[in-house]
Scaffold this motif. Structure first.
Motif, PDB file in Angstrom:
ATOM      1  N   LEU A 113       0.819  -1.210   0.000  1.00  0.00           N
ATOM      2  CA  LEU A 113       0.000   0.000   0.000  1.00  0.00           C
ATOM      3  C   LEU A 113       0.857   1.265   0.000  1.00  0.00           C
ATOM      4  N   SER A 159      -4.415  -4.626   3.086  1.00  0.00           N
ATOM      5  CA  SER A 159      -3.570  -3.927   2.112  1.00  0.00           C
ATOM      6  C   SER A 159      -4.223  -3.892   0.739  1.00  0.00           C
ATOM      7  N   GLY A 162      -7.217  -1.486   0.704  1.00  0.00           N
ATOM      8  CA  GLY A 162      -6.706  -0.129   0.594  1.00  0.00           C
ATOM      9  C   GLY A 162      -6.243   0.195  -0.812  1.00  0.00           C
TER      10      GLY A 162
END
Length: 252
Positions: A113, A159, A162
């Motif tokens: 991310l 992750s 996101g």
């Protein structure tokens, strides 16, 4: 003018499949990962890709080095027309999310991310700083785990969820400038990363987990990335494309 594609994690697995497809389509290919240049995977990838490919050792977590990476690629090949943000790491160990340690959480989000965001930011800035010529695009390779829960690898799912929002944010920011941004969500893909769970998923796929009744292959992902990179899906910017053989379709 030759178009330039930067593929993170392009030395193996899904990334290499994408690199091979883009190279065959006439792109100059830049591969970047934290592996040293002399690593066997890197050398094998460069041999398969031919003289139009270059490799750059770079750790996505080292965001202060992103600008230097792009400087080197531009000096060798020219400006980046296509970023395929593919590099990612799995959970350090699968287990109860109630036992998840901060170091594993930080490591996975730091690559998947944080590192991916700031590299895309650097590429986007460079794209905006030069006159539009060839079509430009950014593709984030995420996972069905962006929407499907796996409690034994919570940090990975977080992750990727996101990263799904990251893709939409870049899509909206860059759309007025004719830069397409897409999210690619692979399902169960047969690569070195999944070799350790092959027996487990062989039986689950045979039992109907994947409607297409097979493992995905790197070329399945590459066949989706190619028309994006060539600008044949420009007005679909912001789309999240599932490449999972039907795995993520809700069923009773």
């Amino acid at each position: 003018m030759t178009r330039v594609a930067l593929i993170t994690g392009g030395q193996r697995g899904i990334g290499l499949g994408i690199a091979e497809t883009l190279a065959r389509a006439g792109f100059a290919v830049a591969l970047a990962s934290r592996s040293p240049a002399e690593h066997a995977d890197v050398q094998a990838a460069l041999e398969r890709l031919g003289p139009g490919a270059r490799y750059y050792a770079h750790d996505l977590q080292a965001i202060e080095g992103h600008a230097g990476l792009i400087d080197r690629i531009e000096a060798d090949l020219g400006p980046v027309d296509c970023l395929v943000s593919n590099a990612g790491v799995p959970a350090k160990a699968r287990g109860d999310m109630l036992d998840l340690a901060p170091d594993s959480f930080d490591f996975v989000l730091g690559v998947n991310l944080r590192g991916a965001f700031f590299l895309a930011q650097e590429v986007a800035r460079r794209m905006l700083a030069r006159p539009a010529g060839a079509y430009r695009s950014i593709s984030f390779v995420t996972s069905v785990s962006a929407e499907m829960v796996s409690v034994e690898r919570a940090e990975y799912c977080i992750s990727k969820a996101g990263a799904a929002m990251m893709s939409e944010l870049f899509a909206v920011r860059l759309a007025p400038h004719g830069i397409g941004v897409f999210e690619i969500r692979p399902g169960i893909i047969e690569t070195g990363m999944t070799a350790g769970v092959k027996d487990k998923y062989d039986s689950r796929i045979e039992g109907g987990l994947v409607p297409a009744a097979r493992w995905g292959r790197p070329e399945d992902i590459a066949e989706v990335v190619l028309p994006i990179a060539e600008g044949r899906m420009a007005f679909a910017t912001g789309s999240a494309i599932r490449v999972d053989g039907g795995l993520s379709i809700p069923r009773l």
